[in-house]
Design a protein around this motif. Structure first.
Motif, PDB file in Angstrom:
ATOM      1  N   GLU A 136       8.090  -5.785  -9.600  1.00 19.96           N
ATOM      2  CA  GLU A 136       8.878  -6.995  -9.875  1.00 19.96           C
ATOM      3  C   GLU A 136      10.128  -7.207  -8.668  1.00 19.96           C
ATOM      4  O   GLU A 136      10.266  -6.166  -8.024  1.00 19.96           O
ATOM      5  N   VAL A 137      10.589  -8.213  -8.594  1.00 17.79           N
ATOM      6  CA  VAL A 137      11.293  -8.932  -7.530  1.00 17.79           C
ATOM      7  C   VAL A 137      12.816  -9.081  -8.076  1.00 17.79           C
ATOM      8  O   VAL A 137      12.905  -9.765  -9.148  1.00 17.79           O
ATOM      9  N   LEU A 138      13.817  -8.576  -7.432  1.00 17.56           N
ATOM     10  CA  LEU A 138      15.265  -9.100  -7.768  1.00 17.56           C
ATOM     11  C   LEU A 138      15.866  -9.609  -6.478  1.00 17.56           C
ATOM     12  O   LEU A 138      16.027  -8.793  -5.259  1.00 17.56           O
ATOM     13  N   ARG A 139      16.223 -10.861  -6.594  1.00 17.14           N
ATOM     14  CA  ARG A 139      16.575 -11.489  -5.508  1.00 17.14           C
ATOM     15  C   ARG A 139      18.229 -11.493  -5.340  1.00 17.14           C
ATOM     16  O   ARG A 139      18.928 -11.601  -6.462  1.00 17.14           O
ATOM     17  N   LEU A 140      18.569 -11.132  -4.368  1.00 17.08           N
ATOM     18  CA  LEU A 140      20.118 -11.310  -4.061  1.00 17.08           C
ATOM     19  C   LEU A 140      20.970 -12.723  -4.292  1.00 17.08           C
ATOM     20  O   LEU A 140      20.099 -13.536  -3.695  1.00 17.08           O
ATOM     21  N   PRO A 177       0.722  -1.109  -0.047  1.00 11.85           N
ATOM     22  CA  PRO A 177       0.190   0.136  -0.193  1.00 11.85           C
ATOM     23  C   PRO A 177       0.799   1.332  -0.096  1.00 11.85           C
ATOM     24  O   PRO A 177       0.307   2.278  -0.276  1.00 11.85           O
ATOM     25  N   ASN A 178       2.273   1.117   0.357  1.00 14.37           N
ATOM     26  CA  ASN A 178       2.897   2.324   0.507  1.00 14.37           C
ATOM     27  C   ASN A 178       3.770   2.495  -0.818  1.00 14.37           C
ATOM     28  O   ASN A 178       4.689   3.595  -0.956  1.00 14.37           O
ATOM     29  N   LEU A 179       3.774   1.378  -1.567  1.00 18.01           N
ATOM     30  CA  LEU A 179       4.484   1.891  -2.878  1.00 18.01           C
ATOM     31  C   LEU A 179       3.685   2.484  -3.900  1.00 18.01           C
ATOM     32  O   LEU A 179       2.724   2.065  -4.543  1.00 18.01           O
ATOM     33  N   GLU A 180       4.019   3.806  -4.237  1.00 16.89           N
ATOM     34  CA  GLU A 180       3.347   4.660  -4.968  1.00 16.89           C
ATOM     35  C   GLU A 180       3.490   4.419  -6.791  1.00 16.89           C
ATOM     36  O   GLU A 180       2.817   5.085  -7.276  1.00 16.89           O
ATOM     37  N   GLU A 181       4.458   3.691  -6.856  1.00 19.13           N
ATOM     38  CA  GLU A 181       4.946   3.405  -8.414  1.00 19.13           C
ATOM     39  C   GLU A 181       5.250   2.117  -8.504  1.00 19.13           C
ATOM     40  O   GLU A 181       5.800   1.333  -7.627  1.00 19.13           O
ATOM     41  N   PRO A 182       5.483   1.504  -9.682  1.00 18.69           N
ATOM     42  CA  PRO A 182       6.188   0.149 -10.121  1.00 18.69           C
ATOM     43  C   PRO A 182       7.538   0.178  -9.420  1.00 18.69           C
ATOM     44  O   PRO A 182       8.249   0.896  -9.582  1.00 18.69           O
ATOM     45  N   SER A 183       7.578  -0.861  -8.677  1.00 21.66           N
ATOM     46  CA  SER A 183       8.877  -0.921  -7.889  1.00 21.66           C
ATOM     47  C   SER A 183       9.931  -2.313  -8.402  1.00 21.66           C
ATOM     48  O   SER A 183       9.122  -3.196  -8.988  1.00 21.66           O
ATOM     49  N   LEU A 184      11.046  -2.154  -8.425  1.00 25.65           N
ATOM     50  CA  LEU A 184      12.089  -3.334  -8.260  1.00 25.65           C
ATOM     51  C   LEU A 184      12.395  -3.590  -6.686  1.00 25.65           C
ATOM     52  O   LEU A 184      13.370  -3.005  -6.305  1.00 25.65           O
ATOM     53  N   THR A 185      11.925  -4.744  -6.185  1.00 22.48           N
ATOM     54  CA  THR A 185      12.119  -4.994  -4.955  1.00 22.48           C
ATOM     55  C   THR A 185      13.382  -6.017  -4.724  1.00 22.48           C
ATOM     56  O   THR A 185      13.109  -7.002  -4.809  1.00 22.48           O
TER      57      THR A 185
END
Length: 253
Positions: free
Chosen positions: A199-203, A121-129
């Protein structure tokens, strides 16, 4: 031309004198170094940087969000700060576990609820997490056969996925067949974020230093440890002081 092998024998008493001029230093080793350079991990590191750079050069770059969990001692820790294998979302709760960190109470269910109810809910725009591969980050949508599975479970999985095989073969053979047809891993938390436009970027394993939030944890814990002594150590005081410490970690810092 004759090529001969050259062997150099260095005794313990000579080692310091002989090797030091070559740039070697005798110091505590990082046991992760060898693991970090295995072909599998090196390949994952290359894939991480590739996706990171691709996002950086997109016409509409996704917002980078670094996700992680950490813990503090309520009375502070003057000796050191603990940091692990993620600054948009901060998940606070008082642990009642007898363990020395949050792992006794942070599990997949808690983590998923906090991502769904606090982070998204606090992500205001598309993110790469960006996140690590902790067990509660990595619950798979579909479990795949392993050595702990019973023979019947492996047979059921193969049949469900419509693989042809001889049902009379041994468990070891069934397991080898299942591994041969192993599917790419898909994680529940990745699907949750993707369903909401992220989107997700895993370490890569053993590379927590690539997570920028580690610097936030270090500064925040320093501020917390410096000021916690004068206000008491109740849950309310601890959470209030931790929040103040977080607020001091601004982009300017």
């Amino acid at each position: 031309m004759e090529v001969r092998k050259l062997y150099i024998v260095i005794t313990l008493s000579e080692k310091h004198v002989t090797i030091q001029p070559l740039g070697f230093k005798y110091k505590k080793d990082d046991n992760r170094r060898a693991l970090m350079e295995t072909p599998n991990i090196a390949s994952m590191r290359a894939a991480f940087f590739k996706k990171y750079m691709e996002n950086k050069h997109l016409e509409f770059t996704r917002q980078l969000v670094f996700l992680d969990e950490t813990w503090i001692f309520s009375k502070g820790n003057k000796m050191k700060s603990w940091q692990d294998e993620n600054v948009k979302s901060v998940l606070d709760f008082a642990s009642k576990s007898k363990l020395m960190d949050y792992h006794g109470e942070m599990h997949s269910e808690n983590f998923t609820k906090r991502v769904e109810n606090q982070l998204i809910p606090n992500l205001e725009e598309p993110s790469l997490t960006v996140m690590d591969n902790s067990p509660y980050h990595s619950v798979e949508l579909e479990k795949q056969p392993s050595c702990s599975w019973k023979r019947g479970e492996i047979v059921e999985w193969l049949e469900k996925n419509e693989f042809r095989f001889d049902k009379q073969i041994f468990k070891a053979e069934l397991l080898s067949l299942a591994k041969l047809h192993k599917k790419p891993k898909k994680y529940k938390i990745d699907q949750l974020l993707q369903a909401n436009g992220h989107e997700v970027l895993r370490l890569p394993p053993y590379h927590c230093q690539f997570n920028a939030i580690e610097m936030i944890w270090a500064d925040t814990k320093y501020n917390y440890n410096t000021h916690i002594g004068g206000v008491g150590h109740t849950d309310e005081n601890v959470l209030e002081m931790w929040q103040k410490a977080l607020e001091k970690c601004t982009p300017e810092v």
